[in-house]
Design a protein around this motif. Sequence first.
Motif, short mmCIF file in Angstrom:
data_model
loop_
_atom_site.label_atom_id
_atom_site.label_comp_id
_atom_site.label_asym_id
_atom_site.label_seq_id
_atom_site.Cartn_x
_atom_site.Cartn_y
_atom_site.Cartn_z
N ARG A 28 -9.23 12.37 -0.36
CA ARG A 28 -10.42 11.72 -0.90
C ARG A 28 -10.07 10.39 -1.55
NH1 ARG A 28 -14.48 15.03 -4.70
NH2 ARG A 28 -14.90 15.91 -2.65
N ASP A 58 -10.93 21.98 -9.21
CA ASP A 58 -9.93 21.09 -8.63
C ASP A 58 -9.32 20.19 -9.69
OD1 ASP A 58 -10.27 22.13 -6.10
OD2 ASP A 58 -11.81 20.69 -5.56
N GLN A 92 -7.63 16.28 -2.70
CA GLN A 92 -7.81 15.17 -3.63
C GLN A 92 -7.12 13.91 -3.12
OE1 GLN A 92 -6.63 16.46 -7.59
NE2 GLN A 92 -7.57 18.46 -7.23
N MET A 139 -15.44 15.71 -7.11
CA MET A 139 -14.35 16.64 -7.37
C MET A 139 -14.85 17.78 -8.25
SD MET A 139 -10.59 15.83 -9.06
CE MET A 139 -10.29 14.49 -7.92
#
Length: 305
Positions: A42, A5, A39, A1
Amino acid sequence: MEIRDIEIFLTLAEELHFGRTAQRLHVSQARVSQAIKAQERRIGAVLFERTSRVVTLTPVGERLRDDLRAGYDAIQRGIAVAAESARGVSGTVRFGVMGALAYEIRDLIDRFRSDHPGCEVALREIQFADPFTPLRAREVDLALVWRPVREPDLVEGPIVYTEGLLLAVAEGHELAGRESVTLEDFGGRLFLDPGDRAPGYWMESVLPTRTPRGTPIPRGPVVSTFHELMHEVAAGRAIAPVHTHYLHYYAHPGIVLLPVTDAPAAEWVLVWRDGDINPAIRRFADEAARRGPRAFGPIDHPKGS
């Protein structure tokens, strides 16, 4: 990340509003939405519940927020410290000390001034009756106090100075003819009261409420400064513990000083506000740690007044 972000996620977790988050970070609202969706893909879980009126964190989102916040803050502090170090140490460190103690660590202060000529050390007097308020009020940046310091918003740094304890009594006091005393001799005898502005555990390390065998140590008149304390002792109104550096720097007629043979050594430490990234404070503390603690010299005439 990516860091950006993480910033988007943490800001949205605070604002709970996509538009305000975009405005704070100077990005488009679409960029915020894209980052959060990426996000969530993921991680494999929804981080925010969205409706037309409200945005809330899911339990997974709350856990991620808590875990990321500590690491992100540490990274930001590290970057800030590095940037300040690159610019060099400058400005003024306001150093809070009690009485003449600054002279006992003058070599540390002189070394810091020599190594950092662009930074001045300005001494400010603090009082034993209220040692931490000047730090919290930002009247000083750094303070020298005895340990322990168990304040959640303050950092206890390196030990810079150690010394023993004396008992100050009036010349006519029943203990005045002794060569020395013990903590047990405190029992049943009236001591000056430092008040309640200093934490109880901190004052207990110098003036306990009971002797080792449990005898109460009563309190008498309230004092808030060192000179008030010495005046009251000389007047015979009560007695008080003082640190051994008193012998070098103060003299008060009518007072006898007696070594307290079983008192633990007082360890004076540097203290500063938790989270303070001022590089001058850190350099000062690093220099103190390298130097190590200085011990007060032997007492030649403990009963001198």
